[in-house]
Design a protein around this motif. Structure first.
Motif, PDB file in Angstrom:
ATOM      1  N   SER A 279      11.353  -3.440 -36.015  1.00 61.23           N
ATOM      2  CA  SER A 279      11.976  -2.145 -36.272  1.00 61.23           C
ATOM      3  C   SER A 279      11.335  -1.061 -35.405  1.00 61.23           C
ATOM      4  CB  SER A 279      11.843  -1.769 -37.747  1.00 61.23           C
ATOM      5  OG  SER A 279      10.495  -1.429 -38.045  1.00 61.23           O
ATOM      6  N   GLU A 280      12.062   0.045 -35.227  1.00 64.44           N
ATOM      7  CA  GLU A 280      11.505   1.149 -34.445  1.00 64.44           C
ATOM      8  C   GLU A 280      10.207   1.657 -35.083  1.00 64.44           C
ATOM      9  OE1 GLU A 280      14.493   4.192 -33.988  1.00 64.44           O
ATOM     10  OE2 GLU A 280      14.990   3.448 -31.979  1.00 64.44           O
ATOM     11  N   ARG A 281      10.198   1.752 -36.398  1.00 61.23           N
ATOM     12  CA  ARG A 281       8.991   2.232 -37.087  1.00 61.23           C
ATOM     13  C   ARG A 281       7.815   1.286 -36.866  1.00 61.23           C
ATOM     14  NH1 ARG A 281       8.514   3.754 -43.578  1.00 61.23           N
ATOM     15  NH2 ARG A 281       6.274   4.254 -43.561  1.00 61.23           N
ATOM     16  N   ASP A 282       8.088  -0.036 -37.002  1.00 62.24           N
ATOM     17  CA  ASP A 282       7.020  -1.019 -36.779  1.00 62.24           C
ATOM     18  C   ASP A 282       6.506  -0.962 -35.343  1.00 62.24           C
ATOM     19  OD1 ASP A 282       7.076  -1.988 -39.356  1.00 62.24           O
ATOM     20  OD2 ASP A 282       8.432  -3.652 -38.907  1.00 62.24           O
ATOM     21  N   THR A 283       7.434  -0.776 -34.403  1.00 64.75           N
ATOM     22  CA  THR A 283       7.031  -0.734 -32.999  1.00 64.75           C
ATOM     23  C   THR A 283       6.148   0.469 -32.718  1.00 64.75           C
ATOM     24  OG1 THR A 283       9.083  -1.859 -32.384  1.00 64.75           O
ATOM     25  CG2 THR A 283       7.871  -0.747 -30.620  1.00 64.75           C
TER      26      THR A 283
ATOM     27  N   GLU B 117       0.823  -1.214   0.000  1.00 65.26           N
ATOM     28  CA  GLU B 117       0.000   0.000   0.000  1.00 65.26           C
ATOM     29  C   GLU B 117       0.854   1.259   0.000  1.00 65.26           C
ATOM     30  OE1 GLU B 117      -2.483  -0.246   3.394  1.00 65.26           O
ATOM     31  OE2 GLU B 117      -3.693  -1.923   2.621  1.00 65.26           O
ATOM     32  N   ASN B 118       2.080   1.139   0.501  1.00 68.14           N
ATOM     33  CA  ASN B 118       2.956   2.305   0.597  1.00 68.14           C
ATOM     34  C   ASN B 118       3.942   2.426  -0.561  1.00 68.14           C
ATOM     35  OD1 ASN B 118       1.854   3.209   3.082  1.00 68.14           O
ATOM     36  ND2 ASN B 118       3.049   1.655   4.174  1.00 68.14           N
ATOM     37  N   PHE B 119       3.777   1.608  -1.580  1.00 62.68           N
ATOM     38  CA  PHE B 119       4.585   1.768  -2.793  1.00 62.68           C
ATOM     39  C   PHE B 119       3.897   2.808  -3.677  1.00 62.68           C
ATOM     40  CE2 PHE B 119       5.843  -3.000  -2.504  1.00 62.68           C
ATOM     41  CZ  PHE B 119       6.732  -2.709  -1.479  1.00 62.68           C
ATOM     42  N   PRO B 120       4.562   3.919  -4.015  1.00 65.48           N
ATOM     43  CA  PRO B 120       3.894   5.008  -4.736  1.00 65.48           C
ATOM     44  C   PRO B 120       3.833   4.815  -6.248  1.00 65.48           C
ATOM     45  CG  PRO B 120       6.122   5.660  -4.209  1.00 65.48           C
ATOM     46  CD  PRO B 120       5.948   4.287  -3.623  1.00 65.48           C
ATOM     47  N   ILE B 121       3.844   3.581  -6.706  1.00 68.70           N
ATOM     48  CA  ILE B 121       3.720   3.286  -8.141  1.00 68.70           C
ATOM     49  C   ILE B 121       2.534   2.351  -8.302  1.00 68.70           C
ATOM     50  CG2 ILE B 121       4.843   2.375 -10.201  1.00 68.70           C
ATOM     51  CD1 ILE B 121       7.534   2.964  -8.895  1.00 68.70           C
ATOM     52  N   GLU B 122       1.506   2.826  -8.945  1.00 71.56           N
ATOM     53  CA  GLU B 122       0.274   2.052  -9.104  1.00 71.56           C
ATOM     54  C   GLU B 122       0.269   1.231 -10.381  1.00 71.56           C
ATOM     55  OE1 GLU B 122      -3.260   0.547  -7.714  1.00 71.56           O
ATOM     56  OE2 GLU B 122      -1.920   1.953  -6.683  1.00 71.56           O
ATOM     57  N   GLU B 123       0.936   1.747 -11.414  1.00 72.26           N
ATOM     58  CA  GLU B 123       0.882   1.068 -12.714  1.00 72.26           C
ATOM     59  C   GLU B 123       2.086   1.479 -13.551  1.00 72.26           C
ATOM     60  OE1 GLU B 123      -2.459   0.248 -16.196  1.00 72.26           O
ATOM     61  OE2 GLU B 123      -2.376   2.215 -15.234  1.00 72.26           O
ATOM     62  N   LEU B 124       2.594   0.545 -14.341  1.00 73.93           N
ATOM     63  CA  LEU B 124       3.633   0.810 -15.326  1.00 73.93           C
ATOM     64  C   LEU B 124       3.146   0.314 -16.675  1.00 73.93           C
ATOM     65  CD1 LEU B 124       7.000  -0.311 -13.650  1.00 73.93           C
ATOM     66  CD2 LEU B 124       6.260   2.020 -14.104  1.00 73.93           C
ATOM     67  N   THR B 125       3.464   1.065 -17.714  1.00 72.03           N
ATOM     68  CA  THR B 125       3.177   0.604 -19.071  1.00 72.03           C
ATOM     69  C   THR B 125       4.436   0.730 -19.910  1.00 72.03           C
ATOM     70  OG1 THR B 125       2.410   2.787 -19.790  1.00 72.03           O
ATOM     71  CG2 THR B 125       0.746   1.238 -18.992  1.00 72.03           C
ATOM     72  N   VAL B 126       4.655  -0.246 -20.773  1.00 70.17           N
ATOM     73  CA  VAL B 126       5.772  -0.219 -21.714  1.00 70.17           C
ATOM     74  C   VAL B 126       5.246  -0.652 -23.076  1.00 70.17           C
ATOM     75  CG1 VAL B 126       7.565  -0.648 -19.994  1.00 70.17           C
ATOM     76  CG2 VAL B 126       6.451  -2.579 -21.110  1.00 70.17           C
ATOM     77  N   LYS B 127       5.848  -0.095 -24.123  1.00 67.10           N
ATOM     78  CA  LYS B 127       5.469  -0.473 -25.479  1.00 67.10           C
ATOM     79  C   LYS B 127       6.603  -1.257 -26.099  1.00 67.10           C
ATOM     80  CE  LYS B 127       3.313   1.378 -29.669  1.00 67.10           C
ATOM     81  NZ  LYS B 127       2.844   2.607 -30.366  1.00 67.10           N
ATOM     82  N   VAL B 128       6.288  -2.442 -26.593  1.00 67.27           N
ATOM     83  CA  VAL B 128       7.313  -3.338 -27.123  1.00 67.27           C
ATOM     84  C   VAL B 128       6.912  -3.799 -28.519  1.00 67.27           C
ATOM     85  CG1 VAL B 128       7.871  -4.117 -24.785  1.00 67.27           C
ATOM     86  CG2 VAL B 128       6.265  -5.443 -26.176  1.00 67.27           C
ATOM     87  N   PRO B 129       7.889  -4.287 -29.295  1.00 68.86           N
ATOM     88  CA  PRO B 129       7.557  -4.790 -30.632  1.00 68.86           C
ATOM     89  C   PRO B 129       6.643  -6.006 -30.576  1.00 68.86           C
ATOM     90  CG  PRO B 129       9.930  -4.441 -30.396  1.00 68.86           C
ATOM     91  CD  PRO B 129       9.335  -4.330 -29.025  1.00 68.86           C
TER      92      PRO B 129
END
Length: 543
Positions: A122-126, A104-116
């Motif tokens: 390729s960077e463009r495809d991603t 409850e005391n961790f101040p990070i509720e959610e993380l999002t990352v974008k991956v291929p």
């Protein structure tokens, strides 16, 4: 909301024995996981590769190394606090024992990352079609995932998380299929940290470690403050020479080495060796392993570049060799690892995500016999503890939940082709801009480095200044032209009373864009020509 606090396997099918191919295949992982059931591994969950390996049949146990363990390693006792984690699996247990902060005391509720999305890497495809992965604080309790922020942000055990141990154990079995029974994996905070711990397991102050005569500078510089020195083994285009290693060990004279006993450990980078770029072929590895057996040498197999094995080099104008058509062809094209031929349990293999995903993850893993991994974990418990939970969670979401083993192998094939193209670009630049009567090189088969030898006997100052001074003059001349190369002397294994006899420089084809890399080689070529007194015309070529 409290997360699960122990590892367990929830059966979802019958308990009939699983019949899997040997070695494990990508399809075999899916089958085995389906039979095993859902993974439940909560905060500080005890884990082991044994939970995730194939059932063994008839494989021998590893050789024991009690006689090689250092006094420091023998002195390490299990962590009292971390040892209590075994009780967290008890149903209904309320833990007031460990200092695990409430999520409850961790101040990070959610993380999002974008991956291929494999195979579009390729960077463009991603950017256009990449997949956004999300990790919430209580995904495990809500039934959305096997790993979440409440677990990743808390303390863990010295092996690393069960979620990532499962993935790297399966991956190791797919790629290496160790031929003995009691092998294990443990996560590391990168291979340099793992190497420091391994020295402490096997070496005392005053000991020598064998390695290639030119080797990874940090490997030497990590050892020196521990009172450990390197004995350099001669090399050729395939790297370490087994006959040179045998000669050194057979004729070891403690009096000539300051009273040091015969080495017990070999440190080697078999694929795309840093700095020389050399790759040991299958026969070479088998010969070195036999020398290790003869002299009872423990092998540290440092393989950050193993999956950067490239397509065969066919020359600047020849047709390229077709890439692997699928994952199975890719795996067959890889040179067998020392771990895959280790019938004794005398190899610690070091793998890393640094070169194939990103160095900043600071996540890798070792594979060795149960006895050695246990000693390694004891060291983790009072030092690194384990890699960053956020790094482990991000890697898990991408490699396990999104890509799976099949997608990860497709990514590695993608890297193979990327590095093949980069290598071919730097080689084409060398062919065009370097004076071949002065500079020579062997096309690397793996890794990210090109090792160039300069014929110092052709330099006007040869015999008038030392090779060290000449190396510095050429190095600074290149800097003046706007290119930074690594000096060969930085990579010498034997640092005490070192006297160079040859002149080398190292270039990487991993960092700069292809255009900048070509420009850098042109600048280096100009610096070499001018330093050696060749006439240089306006386009940078020798007259």
């Amino acid at each position: 909301m409290s997360p699960p606090t122990a590892i367990d396997i929830e059966a979802v099918t019958d308990t009939q024995a699983i019949v899997l191919p040997d070695p494990l295949t990508v399809n075999g992982v899916t089958s085995r996981r389906a039979k095993a059931g859902k993974l439940v591994a909560g905060t500080a969950a005890f884990t082991s590769s044994d939970f995730f390996k194939s059932p063994t049949s008839g494989k021998p146990k590893a050789k024991r190394w009690d006689h090689y363990l250092s006094l420091e390693s023998k002195s390490r006792q299990p962590s009292s606090l971390k040892g209590a984690a075994q009780y967290l699996k008890n149903p209904g247990l309320i833990s007031l024992g460990g200092g695990l902060p409430c999520a409850e005391n961790f101040p990070i509720e959610e993380l999002t990352v974008k991956v291929p999305s494999p195979p579009h890497f390729s960077e463009r495809d991603t950017k256009e079609s990449g997949r956004v992965l999300s990790a919430g604080k209580y995904d495990v309790s809500n039934g959305h995932s096997a790993y979440d922020l409440s677990i990743a942000l808390n303390y863990g055990l010295g092996t690393g998380s069960a979620q990532m141990i499962r993935f790297v154990t399966e991956h190791t079995e797919i790629v290496c299929s160790p031929p003995y029974d009691d092998w294990q994996c443990s996560l590391t905070v990168g291979s340099t940290s793992a190497l420091d711990q391994t020295y402490r397991i096997f070496c005392e102050r005053g000991d020598y470690v064998l390695s290639e005569e030119y080797t990874f500078a940090s490997a030497v510089e990590t050892a020196l403050p521990l009172g450990i020195r390197f004995a350099g083994v001669k090399i050729d285009e395939q790297g370490l020479l087994p006959e040179s290693m045998d000669e050194i060990l057979s004729n070891w004279n403690p009096e000539e080495r300051g009273g040091a006993r015969k080495p017990r450990v070999l440190y080697t980078v078999p694929s795309g060796q840093n700095p020389t770029g050399a790759t040991q072929g299958t026969a070479r590895r088998q010969a070195i392993y036999k020398v290790a057996q003869k002299h009872d040498i423990y092998i540290i197999e440092d393989e950050p570049y193993y999956f950067l094995q490239m397509q065969p080099y066919t020359g600047p104008n020849a047709a390229p060799v077709p890439p692997p058509a699928n994952n199975e062809e890719f795996l067959k094209a890889l040179i067998p690892t020392y771990l895959s031929m280790d019938v004794d349990g005398r190899v610690m293999r070091m793998d890393s995500f640094s070169k194939v995903i990103a160095p900043g993850t600071r996540v890798g893993w070792i594979t060795a016999s149960e006895q050695i991994v246990e000693r390694f974990v004891r060291h983790n418990e009072c030092s690194n503890q384990n890699p960053s939970g956020i790094s482990q969670l991000v890697l898990y979401k991408m490699l396990d939940e999104s890509w799976g083993h099949r997608g990860y192998l497709e990514w590695l094939i993608h890297l193979r082709l990327e590095y093949t193209r980069r290598r071919d670009v730097i080689l084409a630049a060398c062919e065009k801009y370097l004076p071949k009567e002065i500079v020579s090189w062997n096309p690397p088969a793996a890794g990210m480095f090109l090792w160039m030898k300069l014929d110092h006997t052709l330099h006007p100052l040869n015999g008038k200044v030392s090779l060290t001074e000449l190396e510095e003059k050429i190095f600074l001349a290149a800097v003046d032209k706007g290119v930074l190369m690594s000096r060969g002397s930085w990579f010498t294994a034997e640092r005490v009373n070192y006297v160079p006899h040859e002149l080398f420089f190292r270039a990487t084809f991993a960092a700069a864009t292809e255009e900048r890399m070509t420009e850098a080689i042109e600048r280096f070529g100009t610096a070499v020509k001018e330093s050696f007194g060749l006439v240089v015309n306006g386009d940078g070529n020798g007259a």
